[in-house]
Write a protein that holds these residues in place. Structure first.
Motif, PDB file in Angstrom:
ATOM      1  N   GLU A 162     -22.992  10.411   0.265  1.00 36.20           N
ATOM      2  CA  GLU A 162     -24.168  10.131  -0.381  1.00 36.20           C
ATOM      3  C   GLU A 162     -23.834   8.376   0.387  1.00 36.20           C
ATOM      4  O   GLU A 162     -25.377   8.022   0.029  1.00 36.20           O
ATOM      5  CB  GLU A 162     -23.535  10.147  -2.038  1.00 36.20           C
ATOM      6  CG  GLU A 162     -24.915   9.786  -2.916  1.00 36.20           C
ATOM      7  CD  GLU A 162     -24.350  10.344  -4.521  1.00 36.20           C
ATOM      8  OE1 GLU A 162     -25.102  10.068  -5.079  1.00 36.20           O
ATOM      9  OE2 GLU A 162     -24.406  10.982  -4.332  1.00 36.20           O
ATOM     10  N   ASP A 163     -23.189   8.063   0.531  1.00 37.80           N
ATOM     11  CA  ASP A 163     -23.093   6.448   0.881  1.00 37.80           C
ATOM     12  C   ASP A 163     -23.806   6.093   1.815  1.00 37.80           C
ATOM     13  O   ASP A 163     -24.158   5.344   2.443  1.00 37.80           O
ATOM     14  CB  ASP A 163     -21.117   6.324   1.229  1.00 37.80           C
ATOM     15  CG  ASP A 163     -21.026   5.850  -0.408  1.00 37.80           C
ATOM     16  OD1 ASP A 163     -21.347   6.000  -1.338  1.00 37.80           O
ATOM     17  OD2 ASP A 163     -19.532   6.079  -0.139  1.00 37.80           O
ATOM     18  N   ARG A 164     -23.505   7.265   3.032  1.00 36.43           N
ATOM     19  CA  ARG A 164     -24.372   7.540   4.270  1.00 36.43           C
ATOM     20  C   ARG A 164     -25.554   8.064   4.164  1.00 36.43           C
ATOM     21  O   ARG A 164     -26.331   7.101   4.867  1.00 36.43           O
ATOM     22  CB  ARG A 164     -23.575   8.199   5.013  1.00 36.43           C
ATOM     23  CG  ARG A 164     -22.083   7.609   5.805  1.00 36.43           C
ATOM     24  CD  ARG A 164     -21.398   8.808   5.788  1.00 36.43           C
ATOM     25  NE  ARG A 164     -19.848   8.069   6.649  1.00 36.43           N
ATOM     26  CZ  ARG A 164     -18.798   7.791   6.100  1.00 36.43           C
ATOM     27  NH1 ARG A 164     -19.150   7.449   4.793  1.00 36.43           N
ATOM     28  NH2 ARG A 164     -17.740   7.606   6.726  1.00 36.43           N
ATOM     29  N   LEU A 165     -26.325   8.494   3.031  1.00 35.95           N
ATOM     30  CA  LEU A 165     -27.391   8.428   3.404  1.00 35.95           C
ATOM     31  C   LEU A 165     -28.494   8.315   2.224  1.00 35.95           C
ATOM     32  O   LEU A 165     -29.718   8.257   2.407  1.00 35.95           O
ATOM     33  CB  LEU A 165     -27.357  10.479   3.114  1.00 35.95           C
ATOM     34  CG  LEU A 165     -26.624  10.809   4.036  1.00 35.95           C
ATOM     35  CD1 LEU A 165     -27.168  13.145   3.438  1.00 35.95           C
ATOM     36  CD2 LEU A 165     -27.920  11.367   5.584  1.00 35.95           C
ATOM     37  N   GLY A 166     -27.505   7.534   1.654  1.00 32.58           N
ATOM     38  CA  GLY A 166     -28.706   7.248   0.444  1.00 32.58           C
ATOM     39  C   GLY A 166     -29.265   8.302  -0.894  1.00 32.58           C
ATOM     40  O   GLY A 166     -30.047   7.857  -1.626  1.00 32.58           O
ATOM     41  N   ILE A 167     -29.113   9.454  -0.968  1.00 33.73           N
ATOM     42  CA  ILE A 167     -29.621  10.330  -1.741  1.00 33.73           C
ATOM     43  C   ILE A 167     -28.618  11.189  -2.892  1.00 33.73           C
ATOM     44  O   ILE A 167     -27.101  11.047  -2.014  1.00 33.73           O
ATOM     45  CB  ILE A 167     -30.381  11.045  -0.734  1.00 33.73           C
ATOM     46  CG1 ILE A 167     -29.568  11.694  -0.206  1.00 33.73           C
ATOM     47  CG2 ILE A 167     -31.707  10.234  -1.028  1.00 33.73           C
ATOM     48  CD1 ILE A 167     -30.579  13.035   0.825  1.00 33.73           C
ATOM     49  N   PRO A 168     -28.978  12.007  -3.771  1.00 34.13           N
ATOM     50  CA  PRO A 168     -27.443  12.410  -4.099  1.00 34.13           C
ATOM     51  C   PRO A 168     -26.976  13.397  -3.428  1.00 34.13           C
ATOM     52  O   PRO A 168     -27.365  14.458  -2.734  1.00 34.13           O
ATOM     53  CB  PRO A 168     -28.806  12.881  -5.498  1.00 34.13           C
ATOM     54  CG  PRO A 168     -29.686  12.097  -6.097  1.00 34.13           C
ATOM     55  CD  PRO A 168     -30.333  11.883  -4.657  1.00 34.13           C
ATOM     56  N   VAL A 169     -25.390  14.007  -3.476  1.00 36.38           N
ATOM     57  CA  VAL A 169     -25.272  15.273  -2.493  1.00 36.38           C
ATOM     58  C   VAL A 169     -24.035  15.400  -3.215  1.00 36.38           C
ATOM     59  O   VAL A 169     -23.547  15.026  -4.532  1.00 36.38           O
ATOM     60  CB  VAL A 169     -24.098  13.575  -1.766  1.00 36.38           C
ATOM     61  CG1 VAL A 169     -23.282  15.310  -1.054  1.00 36.38           C
ATOM     62  CG2 VAL A 169     -25.514  12.926  -0.599  1.00 36.38           C
ATOM     63  N   SER A 170     -24.599  17.343  -3.547  1.00 31.94           N
ATOM     64  CA  SER A 170     -23.836  17.622  -4.409  1.00 31.94           C
ATOM     65  C   SER A 170     -22.708  18.250  -3.680  1.00 31.94           C
ATOM     66  O   SER A 170     -23.289  18.890  -2.393  1.00 31.94           O
ATOM     67  CB  SER A 170     -24.774  19.008  -4.820  1.00 31.94           C
ATOM     68  OG  SER A 170     -25.653  18.288  -5.715  1.00 31.94           O
ATOM     69  N   LEU A 171     -21.810  18.137  -3.898  1.00 29.25           N
ATOM     70  CA  LEU A 171     -20.144  19.042  -3.296  1.00 29.25           C
ATOM     71  C   LEU A 171     -20.232  20.723  -3.952  1.00 29.25           C
ATOM     72  O   LEU A 171     -19.602  20.960  -4.904  1.00 29.25           O
ATOM     73  CB  LEU A 171     -19.213  18.389  -3.502  1.00 29.25           C
ATOM     74  CG  LEU A 171     -18.184  19.032  -2.470  1.00 29.25           C
ATOM     75  CD1 LEU A 171     -18.336  19.254  -0.537  1.00 29.25           C
ATOM     76  CD2 LEU A 171     -16.493  17.892  -2.240  1.00 29.25           C
ATOM     77  N   GLU A 172     -19.624  21.843  -2.944  1.00 26.54           N
ATOM     78  CA  GLU A 172     -19.368  23.314  -3.431  1.00 26.54           C
ATOM     79  C   GLU A 172     -18.605  23.417  -2.992  1.00 26.54           C
ATOM     80  O   GLU A 172     -18.491  23.415  -1.771  1.00 26.54           O
ATOM     81  CB  GLU A 172     -20.440  23.707  -4.771  1.00 26.54           C
ATOM     82  CG  GLU A 172     -20.054  25.367  -5.646  1.00 26.54           C
ATOM     83  CD  GLU A 172     -19.139  24.701  -6.695  1.00 26.54           C
ATOM     84  OE1 GLU A 172     -17.732  24.548  -6.304  1.00 26.54           O
ATOM     85  OE2 GLU A 172     -19.687  24.336  -7.373  1.00 26.54           O
ATOM     86  N   ASN A 173     -18.116  24.687  -3.799  1.00 25.65           N
ATOM     87  CA  ASN A 173     -16.738  25.788  -3.278  1.00 25.65           C
ATOM     88  C   ASN A 173     -17.757  26.757  -2.027  1.00 25.65           C
ATOM     89  O   ASN A 173     -18.849  26.629  -2.722  1.00 25.65           O
ATOM     90  CB  ASN A 173     -16.284  26.576  -3.663  1.00 25.65           C
ATOM     91  CG  ASN A 173     -15.183  27.481  -2.953  1.00 25.65           C
ATOM     92  OD1 ASN A 173     -16.024  28.569  -3.670  1.00 25.65           O
ATOM     93  ND2 ASN A 173     -14.284  27.852  -2.511  1.00 25.65           N
ATOM     94  N   ASP A 174     -17.855  27.331  -0.555  1.00 24.42           N
ATOM     95  CA  ASP A 174     -18.773  27.764  -0.173  1.00 24.42           C
ATOM     96  C   ASP A 174     -18.861  28.960  -0.816  1.00 24.42           C
ATOM     97  O   ASP A 174     -20.482  29.895  -0.489  1.00 24.42           O
ATOM     98  CB  ASP A 174     -18.188  28.065   0.850  1.00 24.42           C
ATOM     99  CG  ASP A 174     -17.184  28.332   2.067  1.00 24.42           C
ATOM    100  OD1 ASP A 174     -16.590  28.590   0.483  1.00 24.42           O
ATOM    101  OD2 ASP A 174     -16.688  28.290   2.808  1.00 24.42           O
ATOM    102  N   LEU A 175     -18.295  29.788  -1.546  1.00 24.42           N
ATOM    103  CA  LEU A 175     -18.676  31.017  -2.163  1.00 24.42           C
ATOM    104  C   LEU A 175     -19.218  31.030  -3.275  1.00 24.42           C
ATOM    105  O   LEU A 175     -20.635  31.571  -3.437  1.00 24.42           O
ATOM    106  CB  LEU A 175     -17.143  32.085  -1.498  1.00 24.42           C
ATOM    107  CG  LEU A 175     -16.467  32.119  -1.212  1.00 24.42           C
ATOM    108  CD1 LEU A 175     -14.928  33.062  -1.278  1.00 24.42           C
ATOM    109  CD2 LEU A 175     -16.606  33.345  -0.656  1.00 24.42           C
ATOM    110  N   VAL A 176     -19.064  29.439  -4.171  1.00 23.50           N
ATOM    111  CA  VAL A 176     -19.693  29.870  -5.231  1.00 23.50           C
ATOM    112  C   VAL A 176     -21.005  29.521  -4.707  1.00 23.50           C
ATOM    113  O   VAL A 176     -21.712  29.943  -5.808  1.00 23.50           O
ATOM    114  CB  VAL A 176     -18.884  28.609  -6.037  1.00 23.50           C
ATOM    115  CG1 VAL A 176     -19.259  28.120  -7.572  1.00 23.50           C
ATOM    116  CG2 VAL A 176     -17.832  29.443  -6.709  1.00 23.50           C
ATOM    117  N   ALA A 177     -20.915  28.119  -3.708  1.00 26.77           N
ATOM    118  CA  ALA A 177     -22.376  27.745  -3.758  1.00 26.77           C
ATOM    119  C   ALA A 177     -23.457  29.108  -2.987  1.00 26.77           C
ATOM    120  O   ALA A 177     -24.099  29.427  -3.451  1.00 26.77           O
ATOM    121  CB  ALA A 177     -22.638  27.342  -2.395  1.00 26.77           C
TER     122      ALA A 177
END
Length: 386
Positions: A162-177
């Motif tokens: 998020e610090d690099r892009l300036g937009i909201p970033v969401s993080l999740e386990n790949d299987l859950v996603a």
């Protein structure tokens, strides 16, 4: 932020739209006047549109279905694998707009965050409202608790990106996603309960019960990969004989046939040889297909959810040996039980990245504000990437 009723409305129109008001009242348990009051601010803010009149087969005046506004926002999804980034841009329903693959040059958190930011910028898509990132490992509140294949522990990775892009970033386990993507926009849409089984470089497992993905730290441990499926199969990297990883992972399948034929082969080579009737490849593929069928049967028998979505970059195994998979399911399933619904997602690596984008879409819905005139799905600066 949205109330619970407003959030339920937004999700219903996003997932099931175009949808009539009568169907919405039934789904949400609302009276027509209550629904009208809820819908109005979404229409006023340009989130929803009413489509042209159409008949629904009943007697009476035509209905005007509700839908999300076309072009409302774009999202990016990034699946971080051991050696690659799989990156997509999607519309608000996770429909694919662009797809790219990038070799992962660095493995430290700052380096991977730099490469993700560059990849998202390189998509060339305007007005990205949010970015989703998925990876194998345990994830909580934007932090990677552990990611074994990257050797990370306790990394605030969402914030780094998020610090690099300036937009909201969401993080999740790949299987859950991935399970969330199948539940909202994919093959599991409308199915109240199902398992997701993935085969490829590894073997993954996720679960949906009563319309909700089971979120658990255990999803990042890889427990599904070590379910025993054969007493005579090969041994996995931690010493389990005939477990799901040993029987179904693409590397294990390729290694078995390579050893038998005394030449190096990859997974696609094995499937091609099996399709041509090569005895060694056919034997390994048939055993893998039987193991996949046993895995499916175990999943539905133990969870009481008689539907499975099969996915992953190794899913070509199913197309090649479907009859053997289904025979193995039937052998381990009581004939009085419900028929097992099998749904096959053949989109490969892009499915993982679309799963990451879906997490960003879900979070964007939760950020909607109806009491402001600013873009209601976007962050500050209307989603412009910095």
């Amino acid at each position: 932020m949205l109330s619970e009723s407003e959030r339920a409305l937004a999700r219903a129109v996003l997932i099931h739209g175009p949808i009539s008001r009568s169907e919405l009242t039934s789904r949400l348990g609302l009276s027509p006047p209550s629904l009208t009051r809820l819908v109005k601010p979404f229409l006023d803010r340009g989130l929803f549109v009413e489509l042209d009149d159409r008949t629904d087969g009943s007697i009476g005046r035509p209905v005007r279905p509700l839908d999300v506004r076309p072009g409302l926002a774009s999202f990016a999804g990034v699946k971080v694998a051991g050696e690659s980034l799989y990156v997509v841009a999607t519309d608000v329903r996770a429909g694919l707009l662009a797809y790219q693959e990038h070799a992962l040059g660095r493995r430290d958190p700052d380096g991977v965050a730099d490469e993700i930011a560059a990849a998202v910028r390189g998509l060339g898509v305007d007005q990205i409202a949010g970015v989703g990132v998925s990876l194998g490992g345990a994830v909580r509140d934007g932090r990677v608790e552990f990611a074994p294949f990257l050797d990370w522990t306790d990394v605030p990775f969402a914030q780094l990106v998020e610090d690099r892009l300036g937009i909201p970033v969401s993080l999740e386990n790949d299987l859950v996603a991935l399970a969330e993507a199948e539940r909202w926009f994919g093959l599991g849409r409308g199915i109240p309960g199902f398992a997701v089984i993935t085969i490829g470089a590894g073997v993954g497992y996720a679960l949906v019960v009563n319309g909700q993905v089971v979120h658990s730290r255990e999803a990042g441990v890889g427990l599904g990969g070590h379910i025993p499926l054969s007493t005579t199969g090969p041994v996995c990297h931690v010493g389990h004989r005939g477990c799901a990883e040993a029987m179904l992972a693409s590397g294990s399948i390729a290694a078995q046939v390579s050893a038998a034929l005394q030449r190096p082969l990859d997974y696609d080579d094995v499937l091609r040889l099996a399709a041509q009737g090569d005895p060694a490849a056919t034997t390994v593929v048939d055993e893998a297909a039987a193991a996949l069928g046993r895995f499916v049967a175990l999943a539905v028998n133990l969870t009481l959810q008689p539907a499975v979505v099969l996915a992953g970059e190794g899913i070509g195994l199913f197309a090649l040996a479907e009859d053997r998979v289904r025979a193995a399911i039937a052998a381990d399933r009581d004939p009085r039980a419900e028929p097992v619904g099998l749904y096959v997602d053949e989109s490969g690596f892009s499915a993982w990245a679309r799963g990451a984008a879906t997490i960003a879409i879900q979070d964007a819905v939760d950020r909607i504000r109806l009491d402001e005139r600013a873009p209601v799905l976007l962050s500050a600066d209307a989603g412009a990437i910095t």
